[in-house]
Design a protein around this motif. Structure first.
Motif, PDB file in Angstrom:
ATOM      1  N   PHE A 382       0.850  -0.990  -0.261  1.00  0.00           N
ATOM      2  CA  PHE A 382      -0.007  -0.009   0.044  1.00  0.00           C
ATOM      3  C   PHE A 382       0.817   1.289  -0.027  1.00  0.00           C
ATOM      4  O   PHE A 382       1.929   1.272   0.684  1.00  0.00           O
ATOM      5  CB  PHE A 382      -0.856   0.165   1.211  1.00  0.00           C
ATOM      6  N   GLU A 383       0.335   2.055  -0.797  1.00  0.00           N
ATOM      7  CA  GLU A 383       1.342   3.718  -0.684  1.00  0.00           C
ATOM      8  C   GLU A 383       0.505   4.255   0.525  1.00  0.00           C
ATOM      9  O   GLU A 383      -0.910   3.875   0.878  1.00  0.00           O
ATOM     10  CB  GLU A 383       1.046   4.263  -1.935  1.00  0.00           C
ATOM     11  N   ALA A 384       0.974   4.946   1.174  1.00  0.00           N
ATOM     12  CA  ALA A 384       0.310   5.796   2.510  1.00  0.00           C
ATOM     13  C   ALA A 384      -0.823   6.532   2.065  1.00  0.00           C
ATOM     14  O   ALA A 384      -1.830   6.813   2.689  1.00  0.00           O
ATOM     15  CB  ALA A 384       1.528   7.095   2.861  1.00  0.00           C
ATOM     16  N   ASN A 385      -1.007   6.924   0.796  1.00  0.00           N
ATOM     17  CA  ASN A 385      -2.113   7.665   0.163  1.00  0.00           C
ATOM     18  C   ASN A 385      -3.415   6.842  -0.244  1.00  0.00           C
ATOM     19  O   ASN A 385      -4.414   7.114  -0.549  1.00  0.00           O
ATOM     20  CB  ASN A 385      -1.583   8.408  -1.204  1.00  0.00           C
ATOM     21  N   GLY A 386      -3.129   5.525   0.106  1.00  0.00           N
ATOM     22  CA  GLY A 386      -4.310   4.595   0.238  1.00  0.00           C
ATOM     23  C   GLY A 386      -4.480   3.626  -0.919  1.00  0.00           C
ATOM     24  O   GLY A 386      -5.437   2.869  -1.219  1.00  0.00           O
ATOM     25  N   HIS A 387      -3.775   3.543  -1.864  1.00  0.00           N
ATOM     26  CA  HIS A 387      -3.457   2.803  -2.931  1.00  0.00           C
ATOM     27  C   HIS A 387      -2.652   1.541  -2.838  1.00  0.00           C
ATOM     28  O   HIS A 387      -1.542   1.428  -2.468  1.00  0.00           O
ATOM     29  CB  HIS A 387      -3.010   3.371  -4.225  1.00  0.00           C
ATOM     30  N   GLY A 388      -3.417   0.204  -3.023  1.00  0.00           N
ATOM     31  CA  GLY A 388      -2.854  -1.018  -2.669  1.00  0.00           C
ATOM     32  C   GLY A 388      -3.447  -2.295  -2.791  1.00  0.00           C
ATOM     33  O   GLY A 388      -4.778  -1.895  -2.820  1.00  0.00           O
TER      34      GLY A 388
HETATM   35  C1  16G Z   1      -0.144   8.409  -9.348  1.00  0.00           C
HETATM   36  C2  16G Z   1       0.194   7.101  -8.841  1.00  0.00           C
HETATM   37  C3  16G Z   1       0.093   6.887  -7.308  1.00  0.00           C
HETATM   38  C4  16G Z   1       1.191   7.953  -6.719  1.00  0.00           C
HETATM   39  C5  16G Z   1       1.099   9.366  -7.265  1.00  0.00           C
HETATM   40  C6  16G Z   1       2.267   9.803  -6.961  1.00  0.00           C
HETATM   41  C7  16G Z   1      -0.633   5.078 -10.039  1.00  0.00           C
HETATM   42  C8  16G Z   1      -1.794   4.515 -10.617  1.00  0.00           C
HETATM   43  N1  16G Z   1      -0.661   6.171  -9.462  1.00  0.00           N
HETATM   44  O1  16G Z   1      -1.230   8.942  -8.727  1.00  0.00           O
HETATM   45  O2  16G Z   1       0.735   5.638  -7.415  1.00  0.00           O
HETATM   46  O3  16G Z   1       1.283   7.866  -5.665  1.00  0.00           O
HETATM   47  O4  16G Z   1       0.962   9.343  -8.907  1.00  0.00           O
HETATM   48  O5  16G Z   1       2.173  11.447  -7.515  1.00  0.00           O
HETATM   49  O6  16G Z   1       0.786   4.632 -10.298  1.00  0.00           O
HETATM   50  P1  16G Z   1       3.252  12.347  -7.764  1.00  0.00           P
HETATM   51  O7  16G Z   1       4.503  11.717  -8.244  1.00  0.00           O
HETATM   52  O8  16G Z   1       2.866  13.625  -8.070  1.00  0.00           O
HETATM   53  O9  16G Z   1       3.930  12.359  -6.253  1.00  0.00           O
END
Ligand code: 16G
Ligand code: MG
Length: 554
Positions: A382-388
């Motif tokens: 999981f990423e801290a942002n809730g995706h996992g």
């Molecule tokens: C995207 C990514 C996510 C990541 C975020 C970081 C996917 C499907 N989504 O939303 O995983 O946390 O970008 O964004 O890969 P940033 O690079 O702007 O910090």
């Protein structure tokens, strides 16, 4: 004679209808193309072509295309490709996607295409199949129209999954490529809800009462999916859906949704009168692939349970099931591990590392997914942002399927593990599937939301954006935890961190034209101070205009 001669007419028509406007520049980033929805038609036409070519290069397997800009504002949109097993597009194709999108003229585009087809040895005679979907954004329909013209130009057979969530589209791609039966897209989507809800109901069969859960649907496509899921769940879980105004497209992600909660570390105003102390609530993002939980404690204080807390709960639960099923002994040992990014709260990493292997990888689902699949039999990420999600290797699935339990207790745990596999969408993070998994884990671990929250205490942290001239001047190593460029900057950050304590790192965003600074420390004020000092360093180092320097940077 050009390999593309039979296609040139359609390509010309498409490029005339969808020209790249002067000054436009597109880039296939962490989550595909993402920018203002109204500027994306030319990109969608070319993505249609690229998806068809990807399908041909994968021997005619079905490729997915998802039109969404996730948690971003309503006027944005985006598009990403999904590979045959439901995973993100092979990274070696990303730069070609960018080249396609930026080709300024028909001649330039044909030249790029020909070169590409030759270098990838794509046989244009192979059939192409695609399945596509979009979220609820107002710009979606006209982007779909451009996409379909791209498919048609290459003769791809296209299936429309209409308005649906990103994780359902990923699931569809995988299922279409692995099913041997006749299918239509509605039946497959129904199969998704049945798979999740049936497993969920079995896992909660012995719970007398139904739990209540408040869901903030971000006024997005998650509202439609959650309503559907609610029908399938029946009495097993009582959902109260909020922020379901999908018709008012301007409301998407506005003051609500998983990103609003995570970034602001606060409850959406629309939920303040809804959530009672001790009750669980959660927020989805605009395409329902992120999930953040929360509750109000006895004193009414907002408490957030983010992706790190979800990892902890889910990994503990799965480890327990593996052990109780007798799958942790030497012969059949199933190795459970966790994958995080640098954004994982330091307390979560410490808690988890004391219990199971933990790997840190760069931001972006594809990195986490890959590491979880490569390194562990069961990989929780999981990423801290809730995706996992949780990935079960084929050997782990085989062991679970063939294991002979030696006691009744082992048989029960094994049965649960099998159902847990079915609750999970293994293709990608799926807010609704993750939500069911959290509910199951809480029940079987006999945790209240407070007990779950208290497994460890988050270190206070702060995220700051810095606008710089060229974010590509920032290059990281060690899973984005250290900067190698600009030269000398990391040493200055190290010195600051040494003086103030805590942890901080700097990385260029993959989705926005900014550099992100993260800092955490034992006290909130110290975390803010460190973040703003590092932000100041970054700004100055990147040659930011002293007159424009944000007043709060230190
Ligand atoms: C995207 C990514 C996510 C990541 C975020 C970081 C996917 C499907 N989504 O939303 O995983 O946390 O970008 O964004 O890969 P940033 O690079 O702007 O910090
Ligand atoms: Mg999303």
């Amino acid at each position: 004679m050009s390999a593309l001669s039979g296609f040139e007419n359609e390509l010309r028509k498409g490029l005339e209808e969808y020209p790249v406007k002067p000054g436009e520049k597109f880039s296939y980033g962490t989550a595909g193309f993402r920018t203002l929805g109204d500027t994306l038609e030319s990109v969608l036409f070319k993505v249609g072509i690229l998806a068809a070519l990807r399908s041909k290069s994968c021997g005619g397997k079905t490729i997915g295309v998802m039109i969404t800009a996730s948690h971003n504002p309503a006027e944005d949109n985006g598009v990403k490709l999904v590979d045959p097993r439901g995973e993100m597009l092979d990274t070696s194709w990303e730069s070609h996607a960018t080249d396609f999108a930026n080709a300024p003229s028909l001649d330039a585009f044909i030249a790029i295409l020909e070169d590409f087809i030759r270098s990838k040895q794509i046989s244009l005679g192979t059939p192409a199949k695609v399945v596509y979907a979009r979220d609820t954004r107002a710009s979606g329909p006209k982007l779909v129209a451009a996409l379909r013209k791209g498919f048609a130009a290459m003769g791809a057979v296209a299936t429309d999954a209409e308005v649906t969530t990103t994780p359902i589209l990923h699931y569809l791609v995988d299922t279409i490529n692995t099913t041997t039966q006749e299918w239509n897209v509605n039946n497959l989507i129904e199969g998704y809800y049945l798979k999740l809800s049936n497993a969920f109901k079995r896992l909660l069969a012995d719970r007398g009462t139904s739990a209540h859960l408040l869901i903030d649907c971000a006024n997005g496509v998650g509202a439609l999916a959650a309503k559907k899921l609610d029908d399938f769940l029946g009495e097993s879980l009582t959902l109260k859906l909020k922020n379901t105004s999908v018709e008012s497209t301007e409301k998407l992600n506005k003051d609500c949704g998983a990103d609003y909660v995570k970034v602001g570390q606060k409850l959406p105003p629309s939920l303040t009168s809804e959530l009672r102390p001790g009750q669980r609530g959660c927020s989805l993002d605009g395409d329902a692939d992120r999930l953040i939980y929360y509750y109000l404690d006895d004193s009414g204080k907002f408490r957030m349970l983010d992706g790190d807390k979800i990892t902890t709960l889910v990994a503990s639960f799965i480890m327990r099931l593996v052990k109780d099923a007798g799958l942790d002994d030497a012969e059949e040992k199933i190795k459970v591990g966790v994958v995080q990014t640098a954004y994982a709260n330091g307390s979560s990493t410490r808690y988890l590392s004391e219990r199971l292997p933990v790997t840190c990888v760069p931001t972006g689902v594809k990195h986490l997914h890959h590491a979880a699949a490569e390194r562990y039999d069961i990989g929780v990420y999981f990423e801290a942002n809730g995706h996992g999600t949780v990935l079960f290797s084929s050997s782990a699935q085989h062991k679970v399927a063939s294991h002979k339990p030696s006691t009744a207790a082992q048989a029960t745990a094994l049965g649960r593990l099998k159902d847990v596999i079915n609750v999970i969408n293994q293709t990608v993070g799926d807010a609704l599937s993750d939500m069911l998994l959290v509910e199951v884990a809480l029940y079987h671990m006999a945790y209240s939301v407070e007990t779950w929250d208290k497994l460890y205490s988050d270190l206070p942290n702060r995220l700051v954006k810095v606008k710089v001239g060229d974010r590509n001047a920032f290059v990281t190593e060690d899973a984005e935890r250290r900067l190698v460029r600009p030269p000398g900057l990391q040493a200055k950050i190290d010195e600051l961190v040494r003086r103030t304590g805590g942890r901080s790192f700097v990385r260029p965003s993959g989705t926005e034209d900014v550099v992100r600074v993260y800092a955490e420390a034992k006290e909130t004020e110290a975390a803010i101070d460190l973040a703003l000092r590092v932000a100041g360093l970054v700004y100055d180092e990147a040659g930011g205009d002293p007159a424009q320097r944000p007043a709060d940077f230190r």
